[in-house]
Design a protein around this motif. Sequence first.
Motif, short mmCIF file in Angstrom:
data_model
loop_
_atom_site.label_atom_id
_atom_site.label_comp_id
_atom_site.label_asym_id
_atom_site.label_seq_id
_atom_site.Cartn_x
_atom_site.Cartn_y
_atom_site.Cartn_z
N MET A 284 -12.69 11.56 -31.60
CA MET A 284 -11.96 11.39 -30.35
C MET A 284 -12.03 9.95 -29.87
O MET A 284 -11.02 9.34 -29.49
N ALA A 285 -13.24 9.38 -29.89
CA ALA A 285 -13.42 7.99 -29.44
C ALA A 285 -12.61 7.03 -30.31
O ALA A 285 -11.98 6.10 -29.82
N GLU A 286 -12.61 7.29 -31.61
CA GLU A 286 -11.86 6.43 -32.54
C GLU A 286 -10.37 6.46 -32.21
O GLU A 286 -9.69 5.43 -32.29
N THR A 287 -9.86 7.63 -31.84
CA THR A 287 -8.45 7.76 -31.47
C THR A 287 -8.12 6.89 -30.26
O THR A 287 -7.02 6.32 -30.17
N TYR A 288 -9.08 6.74 -29.34
CA TYR A 288 -8.88 5.92 -28.14
C TYR A 288 -9.25 4.45 -28.37
O TYR A 288 -9.20 3.65 -27.43
N GLY A 289 -9.67 4.10 -29.57
CA GLY A 289 -10.06 2.73 -29.85
C GLY A 289 -11.41 2.35 -29.27
O GLY A 289 -11.69 1.19 -29.01
N ILE A 290 -12.27 3.35 -29.06
CA ILE A 290 -13.60 3.14 -28.47
C ILE A 290 -14.66 3.28 -29.55
O ILE A 290 -14.84 4.36 -30.12
N PRO A 291 -15.38 2.21 -29.88
CA PRO A 291 -16.45 2.32 -30.87
C PRO A 291 -17.63 3.14 -30.34
O PRO A 291 -17.80 3.28 -29.13
#
Length: 363
Positions: A284-291
């Motif tokens: 989910m975080a990767e989808t939002y560009g959040i490492p």
Amino acid sequence: MNIKQIETYQVKIPLKKPFKTALRTVINAETIYVKVTLEDGTVGYGEAPPTLVITGDSLQSIKYCIEEVFKPILIGQSIKQIHRLLESVHRSIVRNTSAKAAMDMALFDCLAQVANLPLYQFLGGYRDQIETDFTVSVNEPEEMANDAQDYIDQGFSILKVKVGKDEIEQDLKRIQAIREQIGPNATIRLDANQGWSVKEAIYAIQKMEKLGLDIELVEQPVKADDIRGLKEVTTQTKTLIMADESVFSPDDARKVLETRSADLINIKLMKSGGIYHALKINHMAETYGIPCMVGSMIETKLGITAAAHFAASQPNITRYDFDAPLMLKDEGISGGVDYTKKIITLPNTPGLGVHGINKKYIL
């Protein structure tokens, strides 16, 4: 490949030095190990330390969950249906995330062995080495500065500094003392463990920025349930803000991600209930560009090995907080990850690569 037996062991290993945060002081690593045996003799291991002030789990509740709740629904089931097994575990009782994590680790350990792959390769195999930080406990500024220098001298280049235990000006003195002592080259991360108010966090971080203290990130500056306050700190400062206690579940992650309330997320298996949900949070975080970072509680090398396998398998996980075994007087297990100062190397044996438990510390 059905599950034949599930056993639990209570373990206690002393720390080299008391570990102090804004939430607690720890002298011994007390934990529950779980051992899963398949009908063909394959053995998988998991770990769950009690962290009452964060997860609410105790030694007694962890042991009860595994033996009285999970064991009856798992015995006789096929390890090859791991998603169905883990869905059953998560539906069987609310919260109790540490007990779920221990069970999850042991099941993934077994399945990766059946597949004849190290767990990090089974999960994606992105890398086989990672670099851990080292944590500086909350103490007086001079002692923290000396501790920080000692860790730098030991070869660590990333320090995670605990703050948030008392007044904000004292925290600023701590950070200044550390930066002056270790110089400009080492990376400093701060972890307030929910110890600041929103106003204190914004004031402190903006002041650190003006002073040029070069802080890489600040972890969980405000109360876990104050997502609005977390967002305010994130928007009012230039320093990266990481959510930790605010994110236990995929649903928690969704709330933080949709509101852009943090720049980073710290995933811990003890919060997520294991690798199964940790993978969901990271994706989910990767989808939002959040490492993401993967962190830990005060765990032995068993729990850290499982977390390191998960962390090494995923490209979106870019930071690692796996120093807990280095704080202990003994590792508690044979096998698992290998430490060469700050570098952790994943084992290339199937599963977690854990060979057995040190019976000396079983109570």
